[in-house]
Design an enzyme around this catalytic site. Structure first.
Site, PDB file in Angstrom:
ATOM      1  N   ASP A   1       0.783  -1.245  -0.042  1.00  0.00           N
ATOM      2  CA  ASP A   1       0.076   0.125  -0.201  1.00  0.00           C
ATOM      3  C   ASP A   1       0.834   1.369  -0.053  1.00  0.00           C
ATOM      4  OD1 ASP A   1      -2.392   1.154  -0.236  1.00  0.00           O
ATOM      5  OD2 ASP A   1      -2.857   1.137   1.962  1.00  0.00           O
TER       6      ASP A   1
ATOM      7  N   HIS B   1      -3.673  14.154   0.581  1.00  0.00           N
ATOM      8  CA  HIS B   1      -4.010  13.242   1.705  1.00  0.00           C
ATOM      9  C   HIS B   1      -2.671  13.332   2.852  1.00  0.00           C
ATOM     10  CE1 HIS B   1      -4.814   9.611   3.988  1.00  0.00           C
ATOM     11  NE2 HIS B   1      -3.546   9.066   3.667  1.00  0.00           N
TER      12      HIS B   1
ATOM     13  N   GLU C   1     -10.854   4.014   3.332  1.00  0.00           N
ATOM     14  CA  GLU C   1      -9.796   4.607   2.458  1.00  0.00           C
ATOM     15  C   GLU C   1      -9.914   4.321   1.021  1.00  0.00           C
ATOM     16  OE1 GLU C   1      -5.718   3.817   3.852  1.00  0.00           O
ATOM     17  OE2 GLU C   1      -5.755   5.596   5.368  1.00  0.00           O
TER      18      GLU C   1
ATOM     19  N   GLU D   1      -8.979   3.910  -2.775  1.00  0.00           N
ATOM     20  CA  GLU D   1      -7.538   3.748  -3.370  1.00  0.00           C
ATOM     21  C   GLU D   1      -7.814   3.133  -4.622  1.00  0.00           C
ATOM     22  OE1 GLU D   1      -4.718   1.882  -0.876  1.00  0.00           O
ATOM     23  OE2 GLU D   1      -5.384   3.156   0.848  1.00  0.00           O
TER      24      GLU D   1
ATOM     25  N   ASP E   1      -9.091   0.079   1.688  1.00  0.00           N
ATOM     26  CA  ASP E   1      -8.105  -0.234   2.952  1.00  0.00           C
ATOM     27  C   ASP E   1      -8.772   0.195   3.996  1.00  0.00           C
ATOM     28  OD1 ASP E   1      -5.892  -1.374   3.565  1.00  0.00           O
ATOM     29  OD2 ASP E   1      -4.699   0.453   3.918  1.00  0.00           O
TER      30      ASP E   1
ATOM     31  N   ARG F   1      -8.443   4.175  13.001  1.00  0.00           N
ATOM     32  CA  ARG F   1      -7.839   5.231  13.119  1.00  0.00           C
ATOM     33  C   ARG F   1      -7.156   5.383  14.641  1.00  0.00           C
ATOM     34  NH1 ARG F   1      -6.275   6.100   8.232  1.00  0.00           N
ATOM     35  NH2 ARG F   1      -7.961   6.707   6.868  1.00  0.00           N
TER      36      ARG F   1
ATOM     37  N   GLN G   1      -4.473   2.726  14.861  1.00  0.00           N
ATOM     38  CA  GLN G   1      -3.385   3.339  14.105  1.00  0.00           C
ATOM     39  C   GLN G   1      -2.381   4.309  14.868  1.00  0.00           C
ATOM     40  OE1 GLN G   1      -4.748   4.827  10.142  1.00  0.00           O
ATOM     41  NE2 GLN G   1      -2.689   5.325   9.690  1.00  0.00           N
TER      42      GLN G   1
ATOM     43  N   LYS H   1      -4.879  -1.745  10.001  1.00  0.00           N
ATOM     44  CA  LYS H   1      -5.138  -1.946   8.738  1.00  0.00           C
ATOM     45  C   LYS H   1      -5.597  -3.491   8.137  1.00  0.00           C
ATOM     46  CE  LYS H   1      -3.892   2.210   7.195  1.00  0.00           C
ATOM     47  NZ  LYS H   1      -4.446   3.094   6.341  1.00  0.00           N
TER      48      LYS H   1
ATOM     49  N   THR I   1      -8.957  -5.759   3.686  1.00  0.00           N
ATOM     50  CA  THR I   1      -9.255  -4.922   2.734  1.00  0.00           C
ATOM     51  C   THR I   1      -9.863  -5.294   1.550  1.00  0.00           C
ATOM     52  OG1 THR I   1      -6.634  -4.262   3.181  1.00  0.00           O
ATOM     53  CG2 THR I   1      -7.388  -3.801   0.979  1.00  0.00           C
TER      54      THR I   1
ATOM     55  N   GLU J   1     -10.158  12.681   7.023  1.00  0.00           N
ATOM     56  CA  GLU J   1      -9.837  13.993   6.590  1.00  0.00           C
ATOM     57  C   GLU J   1     -11.140  14.660   6.166  1.00  0.00           C
ATOM     58  OE1 GLU J   1      -7.164  14.072   3.052  1.00  0.00           O
ATOM     59  OE2 GLU J   1      -7.123  11.990   3.475  1.00  0.00           O
TER      60      GLU J   1
END
Lengths: 452, 452
Positions: A143, A150, A216, A218, A250, A254, A257, A270, A274, A391
């Protein structure tokens, strides 16, 4: 070396890109389908208990095993039996020219003027009735972290008193190894994971289901032919090593993380899951949508030669519009459709899929057929066009209002997250990626590893 | 639940642990062999162009395919054909009891009183003539960070103005995903990788062969039976999920690592190669050397329940003495033996192999048969007993003198690095791991990806 004009001449001459082409599968000719005859993505689906390779067309799948058994693939010679396998790996290994031959034959079988229409019709399976699987066993999943927007915004939120960007960001495509065992096809339920995180301002962590479950958005690409250990892949050769492209969610926790990531990066935050969209859109289908990479800005250092080439400057970017849709359980109960919560563009990434591949192999690391390289969160410059809730909601502090009045911060149990992607360009038929979706289900009620 | 006394009674009653047991293979009875009859590790070797499972005994290998074909494994029932496979995976999947049955049968075939000595002798292959391979295809490779001494000293060197330890260290076993495609068996040449790193004090990186090539002395374990996605493994069950243990050299490029690692951790600085010793020492063979985990110290937070159990407090640690030997090209030319550059103990790690496995699965991540979990650098409290040159030489600033007067900082081309591991305990026969070795060869002369 192809100039930009030559490149477009090639694309324009290719009948599979012609906007005038239609299929006798009528659902492939609607304006909103992701799978017109100009796309023809590859996937693996299950039917009668066996996995088969299929090609997406409208709302149908052309069963390639069936086509092989009926002798319809004989013009492919030695490639034909590979189309009857249970995974795309043998075909991916053969490289881009092989995928191109299969796609072209599918075009001939499925286009509106095909003489074989009646014979081929018996080999169609409705997408609604098919269970899509992973297209290939993924050896390694990597990844990346290729959106400067970002990275900047994440830096502002997580490290408000430090510079937004780390000094390495514009010098190389940062990445970390992901977990291959938990890559799952779209539709798999996402169980909220337990994990350690801080709750107060002290350093006392506790173990609980995550309170900050995020998506996420992606874009992933699958490696076709690999390289030998010790032999880097040149940037100009990377298009021969990418089989195709998919959407990737993904999923991230948070709070976990934040607590676990120093100094070696994210791990359990994570690795719980996925999701990937099951249809692999080939680089050939994406040719009309290859664009110059995003402007690096005036302050960027000069590109290292292994990350630069004249050809890459012409068409290293992929112009994919991406959307995240969300449906809460209340919306589902009320019969409401999912609401768009963000929309962004893959072409605005600071680093491209081709640069990722070149960088990844630059130390001699071997990539293997079926390896998945993902872009990291695709976020645009405006906060409302970011690719994750971290975000979009400023780490949960500024909720997004949904159409029914609900306030979205992080994901709740019962939320369904749907990614879509689409390529459009004047003079060309739009193509899409299908969906990458997942429904959030509650954490296990038992403490991890506790026995009943 | 076994008390400590019961545990030792079990170990003492087990004839495969008896220090009195001898083998009719005379090389297995020498004092310095790693592979006495009390060990009997599993590996995969090549003979006549085919890969086979073997069991190490002295300087010989018992060819299990041969033994199967000769009908010598019939008492194993359904397990017997698994011993004739080309990889350990099918046997590993069957769990610890299966490995125990095979090891016990090998003990019967190989011990000094065996009636089958003459028949079995024809199934021995000299280790000198065998090419050892990876024991299993590794799905995912995870590298942990479990030595508090390594973490502390690394922090002092890399971040002298910050606290040595990150606040999370004593709360959870930190880890990152490694690269599975570049895990190679001992003996594979280590090509010095190219990469980006800083050379001055400004932020201008350049691309060059690493100038700070290092080894990392680690202990790995292979997952036996896996868990289902979503179902954590309880700490008390982890011994059933570990097939066995090996040595790991996680070769590292410290200059590349320093530049690329923010914010997602190491990537290309590690993914160029990881070496493993080919013999897998089973948990059964290690039973006499299971010890209480290292003291956590007075300042450590209380262990999360998923990382603690009474049984684990008795025998979560593995008492393995580890050595790194090094031979430069000049030493080789002069006919000198490799010199010991460090010696350390796995029992002093802050987190154990069992805690790694429990933590890894605590978010529901599924581990699969053949996955490799490694400890991270094993360093002791004294600097001279650290497990990598970054610490031993304080990032290359304080060289280690070698016996011939050469000064060691980071690795030079031509250096050969050899890891050894050994378990000893009063009243028990010492067992070892064989070697994990690699010779450093020069970087490619061509810039990465450049065409001839």
């Amino acid at each position: 070396l192809a100039t930009r004009d030559q490149q477009w001449a090639d694309v324009q001459e290719d009948e599979t890109h012609s906007s005038a082409a239609l299929s006798w599968v009528s659902s492939a000719n609607t304006a909103d389908t992701d799978f017109p005859i100009q796309n023809l993505p590859f996937g693996v689906f299950q039917k009668d208990g066996t996995a088969r390779i299929g090609i997406g067309i409208g709302d149908q799948i052309l069963d390639l095993r069936w086509a092989y058994q009926k002798g319809m693939l004989s013009s492919l010679g030695g490639l034909a039996p590979l189309c009857a396998e249970a995974t795309l790996k043998p075909l991916m290994e053969k490289g881009r020219a092989a995928a191109r031959q299969v796609r072209r034959l599918a075009f001939q079988l499925l286009h509106a003027g095909s003489a074989q229409q009646e014979r081929v019709r018996a080999g169609l399976v409705s997408m609604q009735e098919a269970e899509m699987m992973l297209p290939v066993e993924i050896g390694d999943f990597t990844d990346f972290y290729t959106s400067v927007h970002h990275a900047r915004r994440g830096g502002k939120i997580a490290r408000p008193s430090s510079p937004e960007l780390f000094p390495n960001f514009k010098n190389l495509p940062i990445a970390y190894h992901g977990r291959a065992s938990t890559v799952v096809p779209s539709g798999t339920l996402c169980r909220r994971p337990w994990g350690q995180f801080l709750t107060g301002s002290n350093d006392l962590s506790h173990m609980a289901p995550t309170q900050k479950l995020d998506f996420e958005l992606e874009v992933g690409c699958y490696v076709g032919p690999g390289n030998h250990h010790g032999q880097p892949i040149a940037l100009v050769d990377t298009p021969q090593h990418i089989f195709g492209v998919c959407l990737v969610n993904d999923w991230s926790a948070r709070d976990i993380q934040r607590w676990e990531s120093q100094p070696l990066g994210p791990f359990l935050s994570k690795s719980f899951m996925t999701s990937v969209s099951p249809w692999v859109v080939t680089l050939d289908a994406l040719q009309p949508f290859q664009v110059p990479p995003a402007d690096r800005g005036d302050d960027a250092p000069r590109l290292s030669p292994y990350l630069d080439s004249p050809e890459h400057r012409l068409k290293g970017g992929l112009d994919i519009t991406l959307q995240v849709l969300l449906r809460t359980s209340r919306m589902r109960e009320d019969g409401r459709d999912a609401a768009v919560v963000t929309e962004t563009r893959y072409a605005n990434q600071f680093w491209t899929s081709f640069q990722m591949l070149a960088h990844h192999s630059s130390n001699g690391c071997n990539l293997r057929t079926g390896d998945l390289l993902s872009s990291g969160t695709v976020s645009d410059s405006e906060q409302s066009r970011a690719g994750c809730l971290f975000e979009l909601t400023w780490d949960g502090t500024t909720p997004i209002p949904l159409p029914n009045g609900e306030q979205l911060t992080y994901l709740s149990d019962g939320d369904e997250v749907v990614f879509r992607g689409r390529c459009s360009r004047d003079g060309y038929r739009s193509i899409g990626f299908g969906t990458c979706s997942g429904l959030v289900i509650p954490a296990l009620s038992q403490y991890p590893g506790a026995r009943a």
